[in-house]
Design a protein around this motif. Sequence first.
Motif, PDB file in Angstrom:
ATOM      1  N   GLY A 349       0.873  -1.200  -0.049  1.00 57.69           N
ATOM      2  CA  GLY A 349       0.214  -0.147   0.010  1.00 57.69           C
ATOM      3  C   GLY A 349       0.823   1.303   0.135  1.00 57.69           C
ATOM      4  N   ALA A 350       0.446   2.377  -0.593  1.00 59.55           N
ATOM      5  CA  ALA A 350       1.252   3.466  -0.948  1.00 59.55           C
ATOM      6  C   ALA A 350       1.091   4.342   0.418  1.00 59.55           C
ATOM      7  CB  ALA A 350       0.694   4.318  -2.018  1.00 59.55           C
ATOM      8  N   THR A 351       2.091   5.206   0.663  1.00 60.61           N
ATOM      9  CA  THR A 351       2.223   6.179   1.915  1.00 60.61           C
ATOM     10  C   THR A 351       1.934   7.496   1.233  1.00 60.61           C
ATOM     11  OG1 THR A 351       3.705   4.777   3.104  1.00 60.61           O
ATOM     12  CG2 THR A 351       3.604   7.155   3.519  1.00 60.61           C
ATOM     13  N   LEU A 352       1.054   8.047   1.573  1.00 62.39           N
ATOM     14  CA  LEU A 352       0.462   9.243   1.169  1.00 62.39           C
ATOM     15  C   LEU A 352      -0.066  10.354   2.490  1.00 62.39           C
ATOM     16  CD1 LEU A 352      -2.903   9.025   1.522  1.00 62.39           C
ATOM     17  CD2 LEU A 352      -2.439   7.892  -0.630  1.00 62.39           C
ATOM     18  N   VAL A 353      -0.077  11.636   2.042  1.00 65.14           N
ATOM     19  CA  VAL A 353      -0.867  12.415   2.902  1.00 65.14           C
ATOM     20  C   VAL A 353      -2.492  12.580   2.878  1.00 65.14           C
ATOM     21  CG1 VAL A 353      -0.663  15.066   3.698  1.00 65.14           C
ATOM     22  CG2 VAL A 353       1.353  13.916   2.965  1.00 65.14           C
ATOM     23  N   ASP A 354      -3.065  12.481   3.953  1.00 61.99           N
ATOM     24  CA  ASP A 354      -4.360  12.505   4.112  1.00 61.99           C
ATOM     25  C   ASP A 354      -4.861  14.047   3.852  1.00 61.99           C
ATOM     26  OD1 ASP A 354      -7.087  12.510   4.480  1.00 61.99           O
ATOM     27  OD2 ASP A 354      -6.932  11.878   6.347  1.00 61.99           O
ATOM     28  N   ARG A 355      -5.551  14.841   2.737  1.00 63.41           N
ATOM     29  CA  ARG A 355      -6.046  16.137   2.799  1.00 63.41           C
ATOM     30  C   ARG A 355      -7.372  16.283   2.719  1.00 63.41           C
ATOM     31  NH1 ARG A 355      -1.151  18.654   0.373  1.00 63.41           N
ATOM     32  NH2 ARG A 355       0.405  17.365  -0.257  1.00 63.41           N
ATOM     33  N   SER A 356      -8.046  15.103   3.055  1.00 64.01           N
ATOM     34  CA  SER A 356      -9.474  14.939   3.107  1.00 64.01           C
ATOM     35  C   SER A 356      -9.963  16.006   4.240  1.00 64.01           C
ATOM     36  CB  SER A 356     -10.046  13.576   3.372  1.00 64.01           C
ATOM     37  OG  SER A 356      -9.469  13.333   4.760  1.00 64.01           O
TER      38      SER A 356
END
Length: 405
Positions: A349-356
């Motif tokens: 699974g990718a690592t990303l920034v939650d901008r929701s």
Amino acid sequence: MMAQRDAVAALPPLARRAAAILAAAAFALPVLAQPVTPGQRATAQQVAQAGVPLSELAPNAPDRYTVKRGDTLWDLSKLFLSSPWRWPELWGMNLQDVRNPHLIYPGQQLVLEREGGRARLRLAQGDGALPTETVRVSPRVRVQPLADTSLPTLQPHLIEPFLSEPMIVDEGTLEHAPRIVAAPENRVLIARGDRVYARGSAEAPLMLKTGGGDEYRVFRNAVPLRDPVTRAVLGYEAQYLGSARLVRGEDKATVQERSGDTRELPVAATLDVVSARSEMRVGDRLLPDPGRQLVSYTPRAPEGRIEGAVVSMYGESVALAGQNQVVVINKGTADGLAPGHVLAIQHTGATLVDRSQPGERTEIKLPNERNGLMMVFRPFERLSYALILETGQGVKVGDRVVNPR
């Protein structure tokens, strides 16, 4: 049975001997080809008593299926069960009819019975024995092929080429192996049918062996294989180029110079190139051919916990591997892996920034998603070659491999 013994006893001595050899081969071949482990038999016996829950059946499991040529045990398990590597459970569903799961033959009909929330599998009436033809015995020698028509676990052609081609070696193994030193007419590239000359070391010269064993594989460039996470070198993969047969061993010859003096020089060994996957050249190395390896592959889950990753793809310029292709993983015999062990493939699974959420920037990781199955067929100490049995999106370096459930 007694009548059959009497008929054989009435044959001439030569015919009796031929009949005994044929009978022994008929009973020995299937057993040697596909052994059943105690653990697999225990699983089958447990399922034979209780059956399989209907929830464990494949969504489109047929009520009746006729085995056809080209089927494998993996195909049948996938047809009836949601997890094809759980073939001992498929065997347990018809344990009374099939004493050995590897002795299922084309033409036999499998019947799926559902009752009381459980499922069982049986052979249709009259299909429990190996299909045979009635042969009248007469007092003369007859030659009859004993081809084993039982279903294989997997199609053999998918694995057999990789039993001798890829090679994991330790650092320095190729450096000390015999090497090609010359080719006829000073050729730069060497192909099938060419004759080459090679030398071993002073301690182990290339010599013809008594009783055969003069086949060699040709390799080049032992490439380091690194763990995708720690970057530690786990082994070296040698590039397979082809095979050659030793026809004359190394020797020594006395050479007379113009001055009249003589000196002794080593004479290189002579080999004929039998097959060439890629062009060979001076400097390539020779390793003894292990011969054809008859290995029994019984797909099953590893006994211990496995958490590994794909290290590389077998083949040049391959970035994404698909079904029936071979990959190298960073687990081996030191981790408990053996031929036949099935592993699940996962995309990391990718690592990303939650901008929701406005004003928040939380770094998160997406879950790993299952992307197929692979089967280990040639393990080394810290690395293993595995065949991709199924995959949805292709497999790449760094993908995780774990226990199938």
